[in-house]
Design a protein around this motif. Structure first.
Motif, PDB file in Angstrom:
ATOM      1  N   ARG A  14       0.829  -1.207   0.000  1.00  0.00           N
ATOM      2  CA  ARG A  14       0.000   0.000   0.000  1.00  0.00           C
ATOM      3  C   ARG A  14       0.862   1.255   0.000  1.00  0.00           C
ATOM      4  NH1 ARG A  14      -3.012   0.782   4.187  1.00  0.00           N
ATOM      5  NH2 ARG A  14      -4.929   1.601   3.292  1.00  0.00           N
ATOM      6  N   GLU A  15       1.981   1.218   0.718  1.00  0.00           N
ATOM      7  CA  GLU A  15       2.890   2.375   0.751  1.00  0.00           C
ATOM      8  C   GLU A  15       3.571   2.586  -0.597  1.00  0.00           C
ATOM      9  OE1 GLU A  15       5.734   2.103   3.970  1.00  0.00           O
ATOM     10  OE2 GLU A  15       4.131   1.501   5.339  1.00  0.00           O
ATOM     11  N   ILE A  16       3.984   1.474  -1.225  1.00  0.00           N
ATOM     12  CA  ILE A  16       4.695   1.558  -2.505  1.00  0.00           C
ATOM     13  C   ILE A  16       3.737   1.961  -3.623  1.00  0.00           C
ATOM     14  CG2 ILE A  16       5.899   0.199  -4.280  1.00  0.00           C
ATOM     15  CD1 ILE A  16       6.984  -1.540  -1.944  1.00  0.00           C
ATOM     16  N   ARG A  17       2.576   1.333  -3.617  1.00  0.00           N
ATOM     17  CA  ARG A  17       1.615   1.513  -4.713  1.00  0.00           C
ATOM     18  C   ARG A  17       0.919   2.869  -4.624  1.00  0.00           C
ATOM     19  NH1 ARG A  17      -1.268   1.060  -8.768  1.00  0.00           N
ATOM     20  NH2 ARG A  17      -2.075  -0.865  -9.645  1.00  0.00           N
ATOM     21  N   PHE A  18       0.774   3.371  -3.404  1.00  0.00           N
ATOM     22  CA  PHE A  18       0.070   4.638  -3.187  1.00  0.00           C
ATOM     23  C   PHE A  18       0.933   5.572  -2.345  1.00  0.00           C
ATOM     24  CE2 PHE A  18      -2.968   1.220  -3.696  1.00  0.00           C
ATOM     25  CZ  PHE A  18      -3.824   1.721  -4.672  1.00  0.00           C
ATOM     26  N   PRO A  19       2.068   6.020  -2.908  1.00  0.00           N
ATOM     27  CA  PRO A  19       3.007   6.836  -2.120  1.00  0.00           C
ATOM     28  C   PRO A  19       2.391   8.140  -1.623  1.00  0.00           C
ATOM     29  CG  PRO A  19       3.650   6.802  -4.445  1.00  0.00           C
ATOM     30  CD  PRO A  19       2.547   5.801  -4.272  1.00  0.00           C
ATOM     31  N   LYS A  20       1.396   8.642  -2.334  1.00  0.00           N
ATOM     32  CA  LYS A  20       0.778   9.906  -1.925  1.00  0.00           C
ATOM     33  C   LYS A  20      -0.447   9.671  -1.052  1.00  0.00           C
ATOM     34  CE  LYS A  20       2.146  12.201  -6.212  1.00  0.00           C
ATOM     35  NZ  LYS A  20       2.312  11.070  -7.143  1.00  0.00           N
ATOM     36  N   LEU A  38      -7.566  -9.260  -5.880  1.00  0.00           N
ATOM     37  CA  LEU A  38      -6.219  -8.705  -5.772  1.00  0.00           C
ATOM     38  C   LEU A  38      -5.269  -9.890  -5.626  1.00  0.00           C
ATOM     39  CD1 LEU A  38      -4.379  -6.200  -5.383  1.00  0.00           C
ATOM     40  CD2 LEU A  38      -4.976  -6.247  -2.969  1.00  0.00           C
ATOM     41  N   PRO A  39      -4.318 -10.044  -6.555  1.00  0.00           N
ATOM     42  CA  PRO A  39      -3.417 -11.192  -6.488  1.00  0.00           C
ATOM     43  C   PRO A  39      -2.620 -11.157  -5.193  1.00  0.00           C
ATOM     44  CG  PRO A  39      -3.164 -10.028  -8.579  1.00  0.00           C
ATOM     45  CD  PRO A  39      -3.999  -9.162  -7.688  1.00  0.00           C
ATOM     46  N   GLY A  40      -2.665 -12.220  -4.459  1.00  0.00           N
ATOM     47  CA  GLY A  40      -1.957 -12.253  -3.192  1.00  0.00           C
ATOM     48  C   GLY A  40      -2.273 -13.512  -2.428  1.00  0.00           C
ATOM     49  N   ASP A  52       4.204  -9.113  -8.707  1.00  0.00           N
ATOM     50  CA  ASP A  52       4.392  -9.517 -10.103  1.00  0.00           C
ATOM     51  C   ASP A  52       3.049  -9.583 -10.824  1.00  0.00           C
ATOM     52  OD1 ASP A  52       7.000  -9.698 -10.777  1.00  0.00           O
ATOM     53  OD2 ASP A  52       7.028 -11.871 -11.060  1.00  0.00           O
ATOM     54  N   LYS A  53       2.127 -10.337 -10.255  1.00  0.00           N
ATOM     55  CA  LYS A  53       0.812 -10.521 -10.866  1.00  0.00           C
ATOM     56  C   LYS A  53       0.021  -9.224 -10.829  1.00  0.00           C
ATOM     57  CE  LYS A  53      -0.245 -15.423 -10.324  1.00  0.00           C
ATOM     58  NZ  LYS A  53      -0.355 -16.158  -9.058  1.00  0.00           N
ATOM     59  N   GLU A  54       0.173  -8.495  -9.742  1.00  0.00           N
ATOM     60  CA  GLU A  54      -0.612  -7.265  -9.596  1.00  0.00           C
ATOM     61  C   GLU A  54      -0.225  -6.253 -10.671  1.00  0.00           C
ATOM     62  OE1 GLU A  54      -1.633  -3.364  -8.676  1.00  0.00           O
ATOM     63  OE2 GLU A  54       0.378  -3.965  -8.090  1.00  0.00           O
ATOM     64  N   LYS A  55       1.066  -6.170 -10.977  1.00  0.00           N
ATOM     65  CA  LYS A  55       1.518  -5.246 -12.026  1.00  0.00           C
ATOM     66  C   LYS A  55       0.931  -5.635 -13.376  1.00  0.00           C
ATOM     67  CE  LYS A  55       5.992  -3.439 -10.502  1.00  0.00           C
ATOM     68  NZ  LYS A  55       6.784  -4.424  -9.739  1.00  0.00           N
ATOM     69  N   GLN A  56       0.839  -6.940 -13.644  1.00  0.00           N
ATOM     70  CA  GLN A  56       0.315  -7.407 -14.923  1.00  0.00           C
ATOM     71  C   GLN A  56      -1.201  -7.251 -14.998  1.00  0.00           C
ATOM     72  OE1 GLN A  56       1.609 -11.479 -15.062  1.00  0.00           O
ATOM     73  NE2 GLN A  56       3.733 -10.901 -14.735  1.00  0.00           N
ATOM     74  N   MET A  62     -12.018  -5.171 -12.712  1.00  0.00           N
ATOM     75  CA  MET A  62     -12.295  -5.219 -11.277  1.00  0.00           C
ATOM     76  C   MET A  62     -11.186  -4.539 -10.487  1.00  0.00           C
ATOM     77  SD  MET A  62     -15.045  -7.080 -10.046  1.00  0.00           S
ATOM     78  CE  MET A  62     -14.473  -7.950  -8.579  1.00  0.00           C
ATOM     79  N   LEU A  63      -9.960  -4.881 -10.832  1.00  0.00           N
ATOM     80  CA  LEU A  63      -8.806  -4.352 -10.114  1.00  0.00           C
ATOM     81  C   LEU A  63      -8.651  -2.866 -10.387  1.00  0.00           C
ATOM     82  CD1 LEU A  63      -6.715  -5.479  -8.175  1.00  0.00           C
ATOM     83  CD2 LEU A  63      -5.186  -5.825 -10.092  1.00  0.00           C
TER      84      LEU A  63
END
Length: 69
Positions: A14-20, A38-40, A52-56, A62-63
């Motif tokens: 969450r911190e990396i994906r949503f830095p702001k 959400l892949p996980g 890896d999967k989330e980026k793809q 849905m995502l």
């Protein structure tokens, strides 16, 4: 399909994906991982996101919808 997972802790993702800021609520993220949206993976009481999967997965309606909120 390299057969290895890039799992990082949900909190870190969450911190990396949503830095702001503006990440979906932790409870929503956990539910999406449980649902498979959400892949996980859940290991014990800790949730992880497969980056890896989330980026793809961008382009998955849905995502993408989840990420807009």
């Amino acid at each position: 399909g390299r057969g290895f997972f890039m799992l990082i802790k949900l909190s870190l993702w969450r911190e990396i994906r949503f830095p702001k800021g503006g990440a979906p609520d932790v409870r929503i993220c956990r539910r999406e991982i449980d649902l498979g949206t959400l892949p996980g993976k859940r290991i014990g009481r800790t949730y992880y996101v497969d980056i890896d999967k989330e980026k793809q997965a961008t382009g998955d309606p849905m995502l993408d919808d989840l990420m807009q909120h």
